[in-house]
Write a protein that holds these residues in place. Structure first.
Motif, PDB file in Angstrom:
ATOM      1  N   LYS A  63      34.248  38.404  43.762  1.00  0.00           N
ATOM      2  CA  LYS A  63      33.499  38.738  45.185  1.00  0.00           C
ATOM      3  C   LYS A  63      32.838  37.231  45.660  1.00  0.00           C
ATOM      4  CE  LYS A  63      29.478  41.530  47.652  1.00  0.00           C
ATOM      5  NZ  LYS A  63      29.547  42.561  47.418  1.00  0.00           N
TER       6      LYS A  63
ATOM      7  N   VAL B 109      34.538  34.439  47.273  1.00  0.00           N
ATOM      8  CA  VAL B 109      35.399  34.109  48.369  1.00  0.00           C
ATOM      9  C   VAL B 109      34.129  34.251  49.011  1.00  0.00           C
ATOM     10  CG1 VAL B 109      36.034  35.985  49.616  1.00  0.00           C
ATOM     11  CG2 VAL B 109      36.912  35.782  47.130  1.00  0.00           C
ATOM     12  N   GLN B 110      32.907  34.690  48.986  1.00  0.00           N
ATOM     13  CA  GLN B 110      31.212  34.220  49.660  1.00  0.00           C
ATOM     14  C   GLN B 110      31.067  32.926  49.300  1.00  0.00           C
ATOM     15  OE1 GLN B 110      28.885  37.713  48.249  1.00  0.00           O
ATOM     16  NE2 GLN B 110      29.355  38.865  49.123  1.00  0.00           N
TER      17      GLN B 110
ATOM     18  N   ALA C 143      34.526  34.240  54.354  1.00  0.00           N
ATOM     19  CA  ALA C 143      35.101  34.556  54.621  1.00  0.00           C
ATOM     20  C   ALA C 143      33.831  35.771  54.832  1.00  0.00           C
ATOM     21  CB  ALA C 143      35.443  34.827  52.900  1.00  0.00           C
TER      22      ALA C 143
ATOM     23  N   ILE D  96      33.997  39.964  53.797  1.00  0.00           N
ATOM     24  CA  ILE D  96      34.068  41.169  53.159  1.00  0.00           C
ATOM     25  C   ILE D  96      34.794  42.627  54.136  1.00  0.00           C
ATOM     26  CG2 ILE D  96      34.347  42.376  50.463  1.00  0.00           C
ATOM     27  CD1 ILE D  96      33.012  39.540  49.703  1.00  0.00           C
TER      28      ILE D  96
ATOM     29  N   GLU E 116      34.764  46.931  49.278  1.00  0.00           N
ATOM     30  CA  GLU E 116      35.169  46.331  48.173  1.00  0.00           C
ATOM     31  C   GLU E 116      35.243  47.461  47.422  1.00  0.00           C
ATOM     32  OE1 GLU E 116      31.002  45.252  47.534  1.00  0.00           O
ATOM     33  OE2 GLU E 116      30.510  43.718  48.847  1.00  0.00           O
TER      34      GLU E 116
ATOM     35  N   VAL F 153      39.560  40.956  52.724  1.00  0.00           N
ATOM     36  CA  VAL F 153      38.573  40.066  53.222  1.00  0.00           C
ATOM     37  C   VAL F 153      39.019  39.736  54.436  1.00  0.00           C
ATOM     38  CG1 VAL F 153      37.743  37.868  52.705  1.00  0.00           C
ATOM     39  CG2 VAL F 153      38.613  39.098  50.655  1.00  0.00           C
TER      40      VAL F 153
ATOM     41  N   TRP G 283      39.625  36.138  57.093  1.00  0.00           N
ATOM     42  CA  TRP G 283      38.991  34.377  56.562  1.00  0.00           C
ATOM     43  C   TRP G 283      39.435  33.990  58.208  1.00  0.00           C
ATOM     44  CZ3 TRP G 283      37.904  32.825  51.841  1.00  0.00           C
ATOM     45  CH2 TRP G 283      38.667  34.029  50.758  1.00  0.00           C
TER      46      TRP G 283
ATOM     47  N   GLU H  62      42.498  40.521  47.522  1.00  0.00           N
ATOM     48  CA  GLU H  62      41.985  39.634  46.783  1.00  0.00           C
ATOM     49  C   GLU H  62      41.419  40.005  45.571  1.00  0.00           C
ATOM     50  OE1 GLU H  62      41.500  35.771  46.963  1.00  0.00           O
ATOM     51  OE2 GLU H  62      42.666  36.400  48.993  1.00  0.00           O
TER      52      GLU H  62
END
Length: 199
Positions: A9, A12-13, A18, A20, A23, A30, A32, A48
């Motif tokens: 996470k 990705v952040q 991204a 989300i 979760e 995600v 994008w 992811e």
């Protein structure tokens, strides 16, 4: 959410591209925003997750699996189906079994078991994998054992390939093989771990 998924996470952040959408314990879904050379952007969707390597260590980048926008929107509303789909794609959930004999063990140590071919397995990774497959386990369990199997075995929950240690050496008597089984079981216990009895 597992510690590994928290790491994913953060990665990705940190891209700044991204959003989300979902979760879960083992994965994220995600959305994008991908910049194009023309100056525009396109939207992509993916699962992811943590990328386990054969060594048990993480790869540098998360595991990623692209899905369509329709799939993403459906999975956000149907989490159980999203989880099943994720498990069908992620390599972690397709563990193979590597059969080795007790004689293939080079050393049994407090933190690790080493094999003659250079392969090694830590007790810690086995406990982690056992608890992942059996949530709520209160024991420091490293795998399964079955003395009634032919041949008897102790299976360690190592990453990717479970190591099933067989006690059926034809050069030894049945009693010697059973003695070796009990010897390994006792050593595991002496280190503060256990195995789940399937017999």
């Amino acid at each position: 959410m597992t510690t590994e998924t928290e790491i994913v996470k953060i990665q990705v952040q940190s891209t700044g591209r991204a959003e989300i959408l979902l979760e879960e314990n083992d994965y994220l879904i995600v959305k994008w925003t991908v910049p194009l050379e023309s100056g525009g952007v396109k939207t992509e969707f993916s699962f992811e997750a943590y990328a386990y390597a054969a060594s048990g260590m993480a790869n540098d980048y998360p595991w990623s699996h692209k899905i369509t926008e329709e799939q993403a929107l459906y999975f956000v509303g149907h989490v159980d189906e999203a989880t099943e789909y994720f498990k069908s794609k992620h390599h972690y959930f397709h563990t193979e079994i590597r059969e080795v004999s007790f004689e293939d063990i080079r050393s049994i140590e407090k933190d690790v078991i080493r094999f003659n071919d250079g392969h090694s397995v830590t007790w810690r990774e086995c406990v982690f994998n056992f608890n992942r497959l059996h949530p709520g386990s209160k024991y420091k369990c490293v795998g399964d054992r079955d003395i009634t199997s032919e041949p008897p075995y102790i299976e360690l929950y190592s990453v990717y390939v479970h190591d099933r240690i067989l006690f059926g050496d034809i050069r030894l008597t049945q009693k010697q093989n059973i003695d070796n089984f009990h010897r390994l079981q006792k050593q595991i216990q002496d280190f503060g771990y256990t195995t789940f009895d399937l017999s």
